[in-house]
Write an enzyme that holds these catalytic residues in place. Structure first.
Site, mmCIF file in Angstrom:
data_model
loop_
_atom_site.group_PDB
_atom_site.id
_atom_site.type_symbol
_atom_site.label_atom_id
_atom_site.label_comp_id
_atom_site.label_asym_id
_atom_site.label_seq_id
_atom_site.Cartn_x
_atom_site.Cartn_y
_atom_site.Cartn_z
ATOM 1 C CG ASP A 9 -1.900 0.986 1.171
ATOM 2 O OD1 ASP A 9 -2.705 1.269 0.308
ATOM 3 O OD2 ASP A 9 -1.745 2.014 2.314
ATOM 4 C CE1 TYR A 41 2.827 5.797 -3.233
ATOM 5 C CE2 TYR A 41 1.960 4.089 -4.238
ATOM 6 C CZ TYR A 41 2.840 4.269 -3.575
ATOM 7 O OH TYR A 41 4.020 3.663 -3.401
ATOM 8 N N GLY A 42 -2.452 9.508 -4.203
ATOM 9 C CA GLY A 42 -3.519 9.846 -4.904
ATOM 10 C C GLY A 42 -3.220 11.018 -5.799
ATOM 11 C CG ASN A 73 -9.244 1.684 -3.644
ATOM 12 O OD1 ASN A 73 -10.150 1.052 -3.989
ATOM 13 N ND2 ASN A 73 -9.005 1.628 -2.154
ATOM 14 C CB THR A 74 -4.022 5.603 -6.057
ATOM 15 O OG1 THR A 74 -4.909 6.189 -5.301
ATOM 16 C CG2 THR A 74 -3.237 6.204 -7.468
ATOM 17 C CD GLU A 151 0.012 7.048 5.794
ATOM 18 O OE1 GLU A 151 1.142 6.911 6.529
ATOM 19 O OE2 GLU A 151 -0.414 6.115 5.043
ATOM 20 C CB THR A 184 -7.087 0.372 1.712
ATOM 21 O OG1 THR A 184 -5.908 0.770 1.408
ATOM 22 C CG2 THR A 184 -7.517 -0.472 0.911
ATOM 23 C CG HIS A 185 -4.666 5.528 3.842
ATOM 24 N ND1 HIS A 185 -4.371 5.020 2.546
ATOM 25 C CD2 HIS A 185 -3.717 6.068 4.346
ATOM 26 C CE1 HIS A 185 -3.052 5.172 2.675
ATOM 27 N NE2 HIS A 185 -2.778 5.614 3.832
#
Length: 269
Positions: A9, A41-42, A73-74, A151, A184-185
């Site tokens: 992830d 990452y988004g 997901n990204t 995070e 998933t966060h």
């Protein structure tokens, strides 16, 4: 030695998938990598996300995993097919399982999706949902404030509530009866998201459905672990191990072994 399931992830988000795999498949050993140094990452370009995913897979291959799970997901939207073409073991993403779960739960045919900019802009959820049910109506929105909160371990606070409330304008009060947490966060913020959206909207996390897909694939291939001892899991991150470990222990309710990672030149791709 027992072959592990490798889960990757952009940070701590994939631990939501880890928790479900531990619950559903308690005999399976897990090797986890969170790219906390480069999260989120988004907002990143697709080419960069693809390169990062390749690098992590290259690192994880040394553990001889029997499966790779892209629990971001990204990264799933950008890199799933690429990684599948480069390794000879099953590679599972989190988008299709989440879409399938939403299709099974919606009563109105109106489904909401929240995720990072990268995931929403890719249209991956819209495509997966409409592939399963062409008449589905999808309302999508990027929520870039969420991942930095998670995070930092900021799951419930006045700041968190304000960020969630402002981010969900346009979804709250709409016709949707299911809301896919398309990152998933986001399950870390599920209580606050549910509070803002109200009890009439069901939150869909892809974690449990992804764990079911993992179980089905390993069963079909005869690769489910039959070891009796409790497996020893291995957790890695690319950034500050202290915050990662704190969040992981809180979410998984157990002590974890943590190995900070020094990046190597990728051999994959």
């Amino acid at each position: 030695m027992q072959q592990p399931i490798a889960i990757l992830d952009s940070g701590v988000g994939g631990l939501t998938v880890v928790k479900e795999v531990m619950r559903q498949l308690p005999r399976e050993k897990i090797i986890y990598f969170g790219d906390t140094a480069r999260a989120p990452y988004g907002p990143r370009p697709s080419e960069e996300v693809l390169r990062f995913t390749r690098e992590i897979v290259d690192y994880l291959i040394q553990y001889d995993p029997k499966m790779i799970v892209i629990a971001c997901n990204t990264a799933t939207a950008v890199a799933l097919q690429d990684i599948r073409s480069k390794v000879n073991i099953p590679v599972v993403g989190v988008i299709y399982p989440g879409a399938r779960a939403a299709i099974g739960r919606t009563q109105t045919g109106y489904v909401g999706v929240i995720g990072t900019e990268g995931t929403i802009n890719s249209g991956a959820y819209d495509a997966a949902l409409k592939r399963l049910r062409p008449d589905i109506e999808v309302l999508s929105k990027a929520c870039p404030k969420f991942v930095p909160l998670v995070e930092r371990g900021n799951f419930r606070s006045a700041e968190t509530y304000d960020a969630v409330e402002s981010s969900l304008i346009g979804l709250k009060g709409s016709s949707i009866d299911c809301l896919i947490l398309g990152c998933t966060h986001y399950p870390y913020l599920a209580d606050t998201i549910s509070e803002v959206m109200g009890p009439e909207v069901t939150l869909i996390s892809s974690a449990d459905e992804t764990a079911r897909e993992i179980s089905t694939i390993l069963h079909d291939q005869g690769k489910l672990s039959r070891n009796e001892p409790v497996p020893i899991h291995h957790f890695c991150c690319s950034g500050d191990p202290r915050m990662f470990k704190s969040i992981a222990q809180q979410w998984l309710n157990k002590e974890i072994e943590l190995t900070p990672v020094v990046w190597q030149v990728p051999k994959i791709g």
